[in-house]
Enzyme design. Structure first.
Site, PDB file in Angstrom:
ATOM      1  N   SER A  44       0.991  -1.291   0.047  1.00 42.89           N
ATOM      2  CA  SER A  44       0.105   0.017  -0.004  1.00 42.89           C
ATOM      3  C   SER A  44       0.832   1.134   0.062  1.00 42.89           C
ATOM      4  O   SER A  44       2.097   1.106   0.537  1.00 42.89           O
ATOM      5  CB  SER A  44      -0.804  -0.216   1.135  1.00 42.89           C
ATOM      6  OG  SER A  44      -1.620   1.253   1.329  1.00 42.89           O
ATOM      7  N   TYR A  54      -2.786  -0.738  10.471  1.00 42.83           N
ATOM      8  CA  TYR A  54      -2.737  -1.280   9.010  1.00 42.83           C
ATOM      9  C   TYR A  54      -1.494  -0.624   8.438  1.00 42.83           C
ATOM     10  O   TYR A  54      -0.805  -1.569   7.818  1.00 42.83           O
ATOM     11  CB  TYR A  54      -3.955  -0.492   8.552  1.00 42.83           C
ATOM     12  CG  TYR A  54      -4.066  -0.838   7.038  1.00 42.83           C
ATOM     13  CD1 TYR A  54      -4.482  -1.687   6.294  1.00 42.83           C
ATOM     14  CD2 TYR A  54      -3.625   0.267   6.116  1.00 42.83           C
ATOM     15  CE1 TYR A  54      -4.615  -2.147   5.023  1.00 42.83           C
ATOM     16  CE2 TYR A  54      -3.800  -0.026   4.788  1.00 42.83           C
ATOM     17  CZ  TYR A  54      -4.194  -0.934   4.234  1.00 42.83           C
ATOM     18  OH  TYR A  54      -4.033  -1.132   2.752  1.00 42.83           O
TER      19      TYR A  54
END
Length: 678
Positions: A555, A568
């Site tokens: 990401s 996360y």
């Protein structure tokens, strides 16, 4: 409107081809003769419709038929230059076509046109080939059928065989068909119904003859220690051996694998005569063109230590390659095609099963089915006589036939990921599903791995049948579940070449609201999960020795420091560094490890639909349905990132253009300056 003769032919072909007792997949051909009006002259013209080259009887449609003028086809007899030049007649078939001609005429076209009966079937039933390959097959044919079926000595398929059969049919008006030595059967009839009945009579009569006359143990007495392992143990052993065997079978060129532990295979390998029979090889041209002249057979019991079995497989593979090269040298002529590869197409492991290989899963599966046919043929021949296939020189003439080589040269160029087996985690929805679909479109066999087995299977079914994709359950946070998923993958396709770590979830909370359970769950699924998946993938890839690709869907958050996202983003940073660490460690094995850093992919995302979207929308103060556009507006390109854009990046990394790239992260974020790699 379809000619009624053609409709009858298609129906007969489909019925005969639907039963494996009658013929093998893509094997045999059928024909019918009739008349149509010539659109140029307006007069009736006699035609023959015959299954074209490469088709399958069970699924035959009108488009799979070659259509030829019967008068022109039969006139070829007058210009036939003799058996030494009979291959020239295949090109002459093109001058006999009616109209556009339909499918390409097969090598057996002469057989169908020259036999005078209006309807002809040429089939490869196991029972018929058993008689055709028995040492005293001609005598057994007389005993089985009397004068109703006649014997035709072995001849390579072609124009001369058509002449032979036509002559024998004319000399034996009482006959309904013939046994072709070493090959199969041909039947004929005045009507389509009669022809089909005659084909079935030959096949079923041969089956009864073999059953009634056959001895109890045609493969010999049981071989002590070679009994099949228990089913669960058998599959574990097969999964352990599969990557090694696939690597050996792919020495010259990569192959897709298929595994079967069918009773017929295990029974054959548990009997004392299996080494002798396997060494004799197959006989029917349709069989050995797909299975090669003989299989590689592991000569150890299934309880032998795994490392001993692996070492023995390597040694046997070297011997096999040397023997195959010698076979080529014995029979090659100056104008023979180059040797196509010396690796086995069939590998037999007693007590475990059979591994078969090909350029794709269907080819590998069909090769295995053909070897099962060959086992059934050996059983029948040995039950009443001695199995005596056509000799090695004849096999070589067909395997390296100029016509067969021309057919191979006409095959379309392989897709970028042909022969590659991909496993994608979290692939039942969102980014993972888009990746799985794209990899399959580019030629890969795909294993759709997901926590939800039903959704994984549904996603795989959307991609295609089990020759293209299978769905497996995979809890990536559980080491045994990961190992089980990879076992299913290697049993489905022989091994694994390309793995995408995509499975994930997201918990969006500020630091003080993030619980230890939140942290553990986030890291178990993505940091630990990626580690477990990569470890199992690397083990298999190293055993295969074929290199490979591991791709992490990380990401932009792996480098971008945002708020309210501690669990996360930190696990994404963990994944990003795994890419660098594994690229450094696995490079010596030609395993490339790369990553992709998307921005928020909202549409189609399981993560966003599961609550993450609402959480992030609340953080940014926008309606959830506008979150994708919100993300787009903060980028340099002002364009939303979709699952297919991430799939495109996976293909770019693995499709063969970036062969010297490893340890790289590719941003797929429409340009987020704060996430630029430094």
């Amino acid at each position: 409107m379809t000619n009624p003769v053609v409709s009858e032919l298609i129906g007969r072909s489909n019925r005969l081809g639907a039963d494996p007792r009658n013929t093998n997949y893509a094997g045999g051909n059928t024909s019918a003769k009739g008349t149509e009006t010539d659109p140029v002259t307006g007069t009736p013209v006699e035609l023959v419709w015959v299954k074209g080259s490469g088709g399958d009887l069970g699924t035959l449609t009108e488009s799979g038929l070659a259509v030829l003028r019967l008068d022109r086809l039969r006139s070829l007899v007058d210009v036939y230059p003799g058996v030494e030049r009979e291959d020239e007649m295949v090109a002459a078939f093109d001058y006999c076509l009616h109209g556009r001609g339909g499918a390409a005429p097969s090598i057996d076209t002469a057989m169908h046109g020259l036999v005078t009966a209006p309807h002809v079937d040429h089939l490869h039933p196991d029972s018929g080939i058993a008689l055709a390959t028995a040492e005293d097959g001609e005598q057994l044919t007389r005993e089985c059928f009397g004068e109703r079926v006649v014997w035709v000595p072995w001849r390579r398929p072609g124009f001369q065989l058509g002449l032979d059969i036509a002559a024998i049919a004319e000399k034996n008006p009482q006959a309904i068909g013939c046994i072709l030595g070493g090959h199969g059967i041909t039947a004929w009839g005045q009507t389509s119904e009669e022809c089909e009945a005659n084909s079935l009579e030959i096949i079923r009569t041969a089956e009864r003859f073999l059953a009634e006359r056959g001895k109890a143990e045609p493969f010999g007495a049981p071989l002590p220690g070679f009994e099949p392992l228990a089913p669960a143990e058998r599959r574990i052993r097969a999964a352990a051996l599969a990557p090694v065997i696939r690597g050996l079978a792919g020495t010259d060129k990569p192959q897709v694998g298929h595994f079967t532990d069918a009773d017929v295979v295990l029974e054959f390998l548990a009997a004392s005569e299996h080494p002798r029979l396997a060494a004799l090889g197959t006989s029917c041209p349709d069989h050995f063109l797909r299975t090669k002249v003989r299989p590689l057979v592991l000569d150890l019991p299934p309880t032998a230590p795994l490392d001993e079995a692996v070492a023995r497989l390597h040694a046997l593979h070297e011997e096999y390659r040397a023997e195959y090269a010698a076979y080529y040298e014995r029979h090659a002529t100056p104008d023979s095609p180059a040797m196509r590869g010396a690796d086995p197409a069939i590998v037999l492991v007693p007590g475990v099963g059979m591994f078969s290989f090909g350029k794709d899963k269907q080819t590998a599966r069909v090769a295995g089915e053909f070897y099962v046919n060959a086992i059934n043929v050996m059983r029948g021949a040995e039950a009443v006589s001695t199995y005596a296939p056509i000799d090695e020189a004849e096999k070589f003439r067909i395997e390296y036939w100029a016509l067969e080589e021309a057919k191979l040269q006409r095959m379309p160029k392989p897709k970028p990921l042909a022969t590659r087996v991909a496993l994608v985690t979290g692939a039942a929805s969102g980014i993972g599903k888009a990746i799985a679909q794209r990899l399959a479109r580019e030629g890969a066999c795909v294993v759709v791995a997901d926590l939800d087995l039903h959704k994984a299977r549904d996603a795989a079914a959307e991609i295609g049948g089990t020759d293209v994709a299978v769905g497996v359950a995979a809890d990536v946070s559980d080491a045994e579940a990961v190992a089980a998923a990879f076992r299913e993958a290697v049993l489905a396709f022989g091994g694994v070449d390309l793995v995408v770590n995509n499975a994930g979830l997201s918990i969006s909370k500020p630091l003080l609201e993030t619980t230890e359970a939140d942290w553990d769950l986030q890291h178990d699924v993505m940091a630990k999960g990626s580690f477990l998946v990569s470890r199992e993938a690397a083990r298999i890839m190293i055993e295969q020795g074929l290199g490979g690709d591991i791709v992490y869907i990380s990401s932009k958050n792996s480098v971008f420091a945002g708020t309210s996202n501690i669990a996360y983003s930190s696990t994404k940073a963990d994944q990003a560094h795994q890419v660098r660490l594994l690229a450094a460690e696995l490079g010596e094995h030609q395993i490339r490890v790369n990553g992709i850093n998307p921005d928020g992919v909202v549409r189609g995302s399981g993560i966003f639909a599961g609550g993450w979207g609402a959480q992030r929308a609340a953080v940014y103060g926008v309606p959830e349905e506008e979150l994708g556009q919100y993300y787009a507006q903060r980028t340099l390109l002002k364009r939303e990132v979709l699952p297919e854009h991430v799939a495109d990046a996976v293909l770019a990394l693995t499709g063969g253009e970036l062969t010297r790239t490893t340890g790289l992260h590719i941003p797929v974020d429409s340009g987020v300056a704060a996430a630029f790699l430094r």
